[in-house]
Design an enzyme around this catalytic site. Structure first.
Site, PDB file in Angstrom:
ATOM      1  N   TRP A   1       0.579  -1.131   0.162  1.00 53.65           N
ATOM      2  CA  TRP A   1      -0.040  -0.015  -0.196  1.00 53.65           C
ATOM      3  C   TRP A   1       0.779   1.556  -0.276  1.00 53.65           C
ATOM      4  CZ3 TRP A   1      -5.174  -1.112   3.703  1.00 53.65           C
ATOM      5  CH2 TRP A   1      -5.296  -2.316   3.850  1.00 53.65           C
TER       6      TRP A   1
ATOM      7  N   GLU B   1      11.920  -6.735  -8.538  1.00 53.50           N
ATOM      8  CA  GLU B   1      10.817  -5.367  -9.348  1.00 53.50           C
ATOM      9  C   GLU B   1      12.005  -4.654 -10.244  1.00 53.50           C
ATOM     10  OE1 GLU B   1       7.603  -4.927  -6.085  1.00 53.50           O
ATOM     11  OE2 GLU B   1       9.073  -3.977  -5.741  1.00 53.50           O
TER      12      GLU B   1
ATOM     13  N   GLY C   1       5.368   1.524 -10.952  1.00 51.96           N
ATOM     14  CA  GLY C   1       4.513   2.900 -11.021  1.00 51.96           C
ATOM     15  C   GLY C   1       4.593   3.511 -12.024  1.00 51.96           C
TER      16      GLY C   1
ATOM     17  N   SER D   1       4.078  -2.114 -11.849  1.00 56.94           N
ATOM     18  CA  SER D   1       2.539  -2.600 -12.666  1.00 56.94           C
ATOM     19  C   SER D   1       1.751  -3.053 -12.751  1.00 56.94           C
ATOM     20  CB  SER D   1       3.491  -1.545 -14.234  1.00 56.94           C
ATOM     21  OG  SER D   1       4.179  -0.004 -13.540  1.00 56.94           O
TER      22      SER D   1
ATOM     23  N   GLY E   1       1.931  -2.986  -6.154  1.00 56.68           N
ATOM     24  CA  GLY E   1       1.209  -0.939  -5.113  1.00 56.68           C
ATOM     25  C   GLY E   1       0.585  -1.139  -5.759  1.00 56.68           C
ATOM     26  N   GLY E   2       0.532   0.205  -6.807  1.00 55.55           N
ATOM     27  CA  GLY E   2      -0.490   0.697  -7.199  1.00 55.55           C
ATOM     28  C   GLY E   2      -2.499  -0.022  -7.439  1.00 55.55           C
TER      29      GLY E   2
HETATM   30  C1  PEP Z   1       5.562  -1.751  -5.801  1.00 54.50           C
HETATM   31  O1  PEP Z   1       6.139  -0.503  -5.059  1.00 54.50           O
HETATM   32  O2  PEP Z   1       5.853  -2.634  -5.203  1.00 54.50           O
HETATM   33  C2  PEP Z   1       5.266  -2.074  -7.083  1.00 54.50           C
HETATM   34  C3  PEP Z   1       5.061  -3.185  -7.827  1.00 54.50           C
HETATM   35  O3  PEP Z   1       4.288  -1.101  -7.994  1.00 54.50           O
HETATM   36  P1  PEP Z   1       3.545  -0.868  -8.401  1.00 54.50           P
HETATM   37  O4  PEP Z   1       2.655  -1.429  -8.650  1.00 54.50           O
HETATM   38  O5  PEP Z   1       2.563   0.480  -8.269  1.00 54.50           O
HETATM   39  O6  PEP Z   1       4.466  -0.193  -9.795  1.00 54.50           O
END
Ligand code: PEP
Length: 252
Positions: A10, A168, A174, A213, A234-235
Site C-alpha cells: 500500500w 521489481e 509505478g 505495474s 503497488g498501485g
Molecule cells: C511496488 O512498489 O512494489 C510496486 C510493484 O508498485 P506498482 O505496482 O505500482 O508498480
C-alpha cells in the site's frame, strides 16, 4: 510445491476509513479462492492494529513495509521486529527500491533487516531489481546477483526457504511500464538458477514474485510464466476490483 502469493504494497496511502472500505470489498472475494495461494497486504505502520482486526479469520496475512535492523534502543522513528510481531505481522518488505533509492539503504543494510526479520519469525519479502540505466548498460543480472549475494553471504542460502523474493525492475514501478512476461521470466529464471548453484532444493521451492505495474489486464500472462509465482502489487492493490482480479488470475 512452490507457494504462490499475491501481496499488496500500500506504500504511504490510505486512511482508517479507506482501508476499511478496501478490505471489506476484498475479503469476501479472496475468501472464495483456493488455499494454495497466500494473500497479504503490507500496510503503513499506524494502520497495523486496525488492519490486523479487519483481517481476523480471513485468508489474508498482514505485512509491514519496512523494519529496523536493530532489536531495540535509541533509534528515533524506527520500528522493530518485535513491534511488528505484536500486531500479528507475518511478512515484511525489505529492500524495496524506494527505500534503497530514497533512503539510501545499501545491500548490506537490507541484509541486516532481512536477518532481523527472520530472527523474529517474520517472512521477509526481499525486493531486488535494476534501474533503467543498469538495464541499458546490460548489467541487470549482475546487479540482482549482487543484491542476492549480500543476503546469502550473511544469512546463508537456506534462509531463503523462509523468505520470498520479489523481482521489481525499478523502471517498471509505478510507471505503467511492465516488463514483458518474457523479460520478467528471464530474470526470474536467472535468480532461481543463481540460487540453485548453492542449493537446488531451496531454488526449487523459492517463491519469486514479480512487481512493477502489475494490473488486472496483464497479470494472467505474467503469472503464466513458469518461474513467476505471483506478484507484489503497488498501485493496483489500492483498487479492490484490480486486486481481486489479480488474485483470481493467480488462482486459476
Ligand atoms: C511496488 O512498489 O512494489 C510496486 C510493484 O508498485 P506498482 O505496482 O505500482 O508498480
Amino acid at each position: 510445491m512452490r507457494k504462490k502469493m499475491v501481496a499488496g504494497n500500500w506504500k504511504m496511502h490510505g486512511n482508517l476509513a479507506e482501508n476499511e472500505q478496501l478490505l471489506n470489498a476484498i475479503i469476501p472475494s479472496l475468501s472464495e479462492l483456493r488455499a494454495n495461494v497466500q494473500f497479504a497486504v503490507c500496510v503503513p505502520f499506524p494502520y497495523l492494529s486496525s488492519v490486523q482486526n479487519l483481517l481476523q479469520h480471513t485468508n489474508i496475512a498482514l505485512g509491514a513495509q519496512n523494519v529496523s535492523q536493530f532489536d531495540k534502543g535509541a533509534y528515533t522513528g524506527e520500528v522493530s521486529v518485535a513491534m511488528l510481531n505484536d500486531f500479528g505481522c507475518s511478512y515484511v518488505i525489505v529492500g524495496h527500491s524506494e527505500r534503497r533509492m530514497l533512503y539510501g539503504e545499501s545491500n548490506a543494510l537490507v541484509a541486516d533487516k532481512y536477518i532481523a526479520a527472520q530472527h523474529g519469525k517474520l517472512i521477509p519479502i526481499l525486493c531486488v531489481g535494476e534501474t533503467l540505466e543498469q538495464r541499458e548498460a546490460g548489467i541487470t543480472e549482475q546487479v540482482i546477483q549482487e543484491q542476492l549475494r549480500a543476503v546469502t553471504e550473511k544469512a546463508g542460502v537456506d534462509s531463503l526457504s523462509k523468505a520470498v523474493i520479489a523481482y521489481e525492475p525499478v523502471w517498471a514501478i509505478g510507471t505503467g511500464k511492465t516488463a514483458s512476461p518474457q523479460q520478467a521470466q528471464d530474470i526470474h529464471a536467472s535468480i532461481r538458477q543463481g540460487i540453485a548453484i548453492q542449493s537446488a532444493d531451496v531454488a526449487d521451492e523459492l517463491t519469486i514474485l514479480y512487481g512493477g505495474s502489475v494490473k488486472a489486464n496483464n497479470a494472467s500472462e505474467l503469472f503464466a510464466m513458469p518461474d513467476i509465482d505471483g506478484g507484489l502489487i503497488g498501485g493496483a492493490s489500492l483498487i479492490a476490483d484490480e486486486f481481486i482480479a489479480i488474485s483470481r488470475a493467480l488462482n486459476n
